[in-house]
Design an enzyme around this catalytic site. Structure first.
Site, PDB file in Angstrom:
ATOM      1  N   TYR A  55       0.822  -1.210   0.000  1.00  0.00           N
ATOM      2  CA  TYR A  55       0.000   0.000   0.000  1.00  0.00           C
ATOM      3  C   TYR A  55       0.858   1.263   0.000  1.00  0.00           C
ATOM      4  O   TYR A  55       0.532   2.242   0.683  1.00  0.00           O
ATOM      5  CB  TYR A  55      -0.930   0.017   1.225  1.00  0.00           C
ATOM      6  N   TYR A 105     -14.653  -4.830   2.976  1.00  0.00           N
ATOM      7  CA  TYR A 105     -13.314  -5.203   2.516  1.00  0.00           C
ATOM      8  C   TYR A 105     -13.076  -6.656   2.941  1.00  0.00           C
ATOM      9  O   TYR A 105     -13.313  -7.025   4.099  1.00  0.00           O
ATOM     10  CB  TYR A 105     -12.233  -4.306   3.140  1.00  0.00           C
ATOM     11  N   ASP A 137     -17.221 -13.023   7.498  1.00  0.00           N
ATOM     12  CA  ASP A 137     -15.781 -12.746   7.453  1.00  0.00           C
ATOM     13  C   ASP A 137     -15.385 -12.152   8.806  1.00  0.00           C
ATOM     14  O   ASP A 137     -15.518 -10.954   9.039  1.00  0.00           O
ATOM     15  CB  ASP A 137     -15.493 -11.772   6.312  1.00  0.00           C
ATOM     16  N   LYS A 191      -5.697 -13.454  11.093  1.00  0.00           N
ATOM     17  CA  LYS A 191      -5.131 -12.391  11.917  1.00  0.00           C
ATOM     18  C   LYS A 191      -4.797 -12.842  13.329  1.00  0.00           C
ATOM     19  O   LYS A 191      -3.721 -13.357  13.568  1.00  0.00           O
ATOM     20  CB  LYS A 191      -6.046 -11.167  11.884  1.00  0.00           C
TER      21      LYS A 191
END
Length: 417
Positions: free
Chosen positions: A13, A141, A235, A264
């Site tokens: 990014y 996202y 999600d 994560k």
């Protein structure tokens, strides 16, 4: 282009031509990152929300060390091992309902890819053709791989430039009121015969802007998906493992999704690992004498024993240490500490859920300057878009949390001055 070893790394990014040089980290401990120049930064985002137990927790480190000595990796095709077997059984026991079938991969994006693939093949295995699209929500996202990008917000998300390359999906607004609920119901009815599933981020749309919604909204999504006979994919890559104040965000709405994605914090931020977990009805569609009905997916490092050992150790800590109480305590501190910013010019919103605190500005700031000012105050916070947020380790000390909050408040006030 400048010379030097740093130019060999392509960073995430980041516009490599104009970005400032990254800070070099040399060590971590608890909620702190040690830099090469000797400074310590209090980490306000737990390395993209992963290090829920803080850095270098000895219980996880010892588990990984033991596994490294015994067997760091073995292929999962045709072989199995105890760390993966134990982890799958433990996840099944912790997750709601009959989410009993665990497919282990190596990143959150891949977990989403597998979920999308499961949903599409579910219909094929049932002999139903044409169910190729996913209904997703604006502001969402779900990752950076192609399938996952296709269910991210197509207009405001970071992947909008790739629209021509991505599968065409169906997008809706979250059903936050009666009008949006009716619109979603109508949209599902109109596209039902082409849809394979509905995907949602429970309670918080994370990297899409830290947008929060009530448990009742999530329950409405689940109810409408069921009404139209569509599997629901949750999600929980961001929200799983205590971040919202419960172990899984779905618990707060009392729902059981058909497929659930985790990553994560699964390993406490120490190793790459992800899981796509399916209910029995989904798994049963793949249970067949026909080899073609199998789920044809298998990352090389899926179910890596080191990562599974770390994940099992992380689950031990959720069982033996008060992580959910810590998350709720952090939330109380964030709510009180960030509240004064509501009256600051340029602040559009302040919102808190569990151990997530968000300050939304009325326009996107100069992010490089904002980050530099935060580092100057001794904290590591990575704002994006028009938001500055905190998602610290659930083990952060009260003193470090106070410094984080004070630094964020002072920086936002400074910007407004």
């Amino acid at each position: 282009m400048t010379d030097g070893a740093a130019t060999h790394l392509w960073r995430p990014y980041t516009q490599m031509k104009t970005a400032a040089p990254p800070l070099e980290a040399v060590a971590t401990q608890g909620s702190r990152i040690r830099l090469r120049d000797g400074r310590d930064l209090i980490d306000g985002i737990a390395s993209w929300w992963t290090a829920v137990h803080g850095y270098n927790h000895p219980h996880i480190a010892q588990a990984v060390s033991r596994q490294l000595a015994a067997m760091p990796h073995v292929m999962f095709g045709g072989l199995t091992h105890a760390p993966a077997e134990r982890l799958a059984a433990r996840l099944a026991s912790l997750l709601p309902g009959d989410l009993d079938h665990v497919f282990l991969t190596d990143s959150g994006s891949v977990a989403v890819e597998v979920a999308l693939k499961m949903a599409a093949q579910l219909w094929l295995n049932r002999g139903v053709a044409g169910r190729t699209r996913i209904l997703a929500f604006r502001g969402g996202y779900h990752g950076d791989t192609m399938g996952a990008m296709s269910v991210c917000d197509p207009e405001e998300g970071m992947h909008r430039r790739f629209g021509a390359y991505l599968p065409g999906q169906v997008f809706a607004d979250l059903p936050v009121d009666a009008a949006a609920t009716a619109a979603l119901d109508a949209l599902l009815a109109r596209h039902r015969d082409s849809l394979a599933a509905v995907i949602v981020e429970p309670l918080v749309q994370g990297a899409g802007g830290m947008r929060m919604h009530a448990p009742e909204v999530l329950a409405t999504v689940a109810r409408l998906a069921a009404r139209h006979g569509l599997p629901l994919i949750a999600d929980e890559i961001f929200t799983g493992f205590g971040r919202t104040g419960t172990l899984f965000a779905c618990e707060q709405a009392g729902i059981v999704p058909d497929i659930l994605c985790l990553s994560k914090a699964l390993t406490g931020g120490t190793m790459a690992l992800a899981a796509t977990v399916a209910r029995s009805e989904v798994f049963d569609a793949f249970w067949s004498d026909d080899p073609a009905a199998a789920l044809m997916h298998g990352p090389t490092f899926m179910a890596n024993p080191l990562a599974c050992a770390a994940a099992n150790a992380s689950l031990d800590l959720f069982e033996t240490e008060p992580r959910l109480a810590q998350a709720r305590s952090i939330g109380e501190c964030l709510a009180s500490g960030l509240s004064p910013l509501r009256d600051v010019p340029g602040v559009a919103d302040v919102r808190v859920l569990g151990a997530i605190g968000v300050v939304q500005l009325d326009h996107a700031p100069d992010l490089a300057t904002l980050k530099a000012r935060l580092v100057g105050r001794g904290v590591w916070v990575r704002p994006f878009g028009d938001i500055v947020y905190l998602t610290p380790a659930l083990t952060i000390s009260p003193d470090d949390l106070a410094v984080l909050i004070e630094a964020l408040v002072a920086t936002v006030r400074e910007k407004a001055a």
